[in-house]
Motif scaffolding. Structure first.
Motif, PDB file in Angstrom:
ATOM      1  N   PHE A 164       0.829  -1.198   0.000  1.00  0.00           N
ATOM      2  CA  PHE A 164       0.000   0.000   0.000  1.00  0.00           C
ATOM      3  C   PHE A 164       0.867   1.252   0.000  1.00  0.00           C
ATOM      4  O   PHE A 164       0.386   2.343   0.284  1.00  0.00           O
ATOM      5  CB  PHE A 164      -0.899   0.012   1.244  1.00  0.00           C
ATOM      6  N   ILE A 165       2.138   1.078  -0.332  1.00  0.00           N
ATOM      7  CA  ILE A 165       3.081   2.176  -0.212  1.00  0.00           C
ATOM      8  C   ILE A 165       2.708   3.363  -1.085  1.00  0.00           C
ATOM      9  O   ILE A 165       3.028   4.515  -0.754  1.00  0.00           O
ATOM     10  CB  ILE A 165       4.506   1.672  -0.539  1.00  0.00           C
ATOM     11  N   ASP A 166       2.026   3.114  -2.180  1.00  0.00           N
ATOM     12  CA  ASP A 166       1.646   4.191  -3.088  1.00  0.00           C
ATOM     13  C   ASP A 166       0.189   4.623  -2.923  1.00  0.00           C
ATOM     14  O   ASP A 166      -0.339   5.346  -3.779  1.00  0.00           O
ATOM     15  CB  ASP A 166       1.881   3.756  -4.540  1.00  0.00           C
ATOM     16  N   ILE A 192      -3.732   8.771   5.976  1.00  0.00           N
ATOM     17  CA  ILE A 192      -2.352   9.192   5.751  1.00  0.00           C
ATOM     18  C   ILE A 192      -1.976   8.890   4.310  1.00  0.00           C
ATOM     19  O   ILE A 192      -2.224   7.788   3.800  1.00  0.00           O
ATOM     20  CB  ILE A 192      -1.400   8.512   6.758  1.00  0.00           C
ATOM     21  N   TRP A 193      -1.384   9.882   3.665  1.00  0.00           N
ATOM     22  CA  TRP A 193      -1.028   9.754   2.273  1.00  0.00           C
ATOM     23  C   TRP A 193       0.382   9.175   2.152  1.00  0.00           C
ATOM     24  O   TRP A 193       1.086   9.003   3.156  1.00  0.00           O
ATOM     25  CB  TRP A 193      -1.136  11.125   1.613  1.00  0.00           C
ATOM     26  N   THR A 194       0.790   8.880   0.949  1.00  0.00           N
ATOM     27  CA  THR A 194       2.076   8.227   0.729  1.00  0.00           C
ATOM     28  C   THR A 194       3.241   9.062   1.218  1.00  0.00           C
ATOM     29  O   THR A 194       4.237   8.520   1.704  1.00  0.00           O
ATOM     30  CB  THR A 194       2.263   7.936  -0.763  1.00  0.00           C
ATOM     31  N   GLY A 195       3.117  10.375   1.108  1.00  0.00           N
ATOM     32  CA  GLY A 195       4.197  11.244   1.539  1.00  0.00           C
ATOM     33  C   GLY A 195       4.157  11.572   3.016  1.00  0.00           C
ATOM     34  O   GLY A 195       4.980  12.356   3.506  1.00  0.00           O
ATOM     35  N   GLY A 196       3.216  10.984   3.724  1.00  0.00           N
ATOM     36  CA  GLY A 196       3.126  11.208   5.158  1.00  0.00           C
ATOM     37  C   GLY A 196       2.136  12.272   5.574  1.00  0.00           C
ATOM     38  O   GLY A 196       1.969  12.514   6.772  1.00  0.00           O
ATOM     39  N   THR A 221      -8.202   0.599   6.855  1.00  0.00           N
ATOM     40  CA  THR A 221      -8.522   0.498   5.447  1.00  0.00           C
ATOM     41  C   THR A 221      -7.376   1.020   4.602  1.00  0.00           C
ATOM     42  O   THR A 221      -6.561   1.806   5.070  1.00  0.00           O
ATOM     43  CB  THR A 221      -9.816   1.257   5.137  1.00  0.00           C
ATOM     44  N   GLY A 222      -7.302   0.550   3.368  1.00  0.00           N
ATOM     45  CA  GLY A 222      -6.217   0.990   2.507  1.00  0.00           C
ATOM     46  C   GLY A 222      -6.557   0.835   1.040  1.00  0.00           C
ATOM     47  O   GLY A 222      -7.544   0.201   0.677  1.00  0.00           O
ATOM     48  N   GLY A 223      -5.713   1.465   0.232  1.00  0.00           N
ATOM     49  CA  GLY A 223      -5.882   1.314  -1.202  1.00  0.00           C
ATOM     50  C   GLY A 223      -6.516   2.476  -1.908  1.00  0.00           C
ATOM     51  O   GLY A 223      -6.845   2.380  -3.092  1.00  0.00           O
ATOM     52  N   TRP A 230     -10.348  -3.627   3.516  1.00  0.00           N
ATOM     53  CA  TRP A 230     -10.747  -3.325   4.894  1.00  0.00           C
ATOM     54  C   TRP A 230     -10.338  -4.444   5.846  1.00  0.00           C
ATOM     55  O   TRP A 230     -10.313  -5.621   5.466  1.00  0.00           O
ATOM     56  CB  TRP A 230     -12.265  -3.163   4.968  1.00  0.00           C
ATOM     57  N   GLY A 231     -10.027  -4.044   7.079  1.00  0.00           N
ATOM     58  CA  GLY A 231      -9.793  -5.016   8.129  1.00  0.00           C
ATOM     59  C   GLY A 231     -11.110  -5.486   8.726  1.00  0.00           C
ATOM     60  O   GLY A 231     -12.192  -5.012   8.358  1.00  0.00           O
TER      61      GLY A 231
END
Length: 123
Positions: free
Chosen positions: A29-31, A51-55, A96-98, A113-114
């Motif tokens: 999910f790094i991007d 939180i976005w990729t750049g923090g 959640t992510g993506g 989702w978790g």
């Protein structure tokens, strides 16, 4: 198989702190944006933080100044540090992510989702 596994919830008292963790596996999910939502009994699921990729971080007004989201891409983990907890923070918290959007506050923005983790704050 993509999995998001939350941990760290529990029963605490007003003013206490908790840290939720969410470990992801099956994809990176790094991007993408990662986030936390919560759902209290009888209420709709609501945005808590992302939180976005750049923090860059984003918060609901109700938790701003008390909650802190962070991510450790090397560990495939996102955290939610919750301080000064209130009774109204009681809910099931979902990782959640993506999301491909920088400031992602809608649940439909996210792909994975978790299972949810209960946080209960007593007075």
């Amino acid at each position: 198989q993509v999995q998001l596994v939350e941990s760290g919830g529990g029963l605490v008292q007003t003013g206490d702190s908790l840290r939720l963790s969410c470990v992801t596996s099956g994809r990176t999910f790094i991007d993408y944006a990662m986030g936390w939502f919560r759902q209290a009994p009888g209420k709709e699921r609501e945005f808590v933080s992302s939180i976005w990729t750049g923090g860059q971080t984003y918060y609901a007004d109700s938790v701003k100044g008390r909650f802190t989201i962070s991510r450790d891409n090397a560990k495939n983990t996102v955290y939610l540090q919750m301080n000064y907890l209130k009774v109204e923070d009681t809910a099931i918290y979902y990782c959640t992510g993506g999301s491909s959007y920088r400031d992602s506050r809608g649940s439909r923005d996210y792909v994975h989702w978790g299972q949810g983790n209960q946080v209960t704050v007593s007075s």
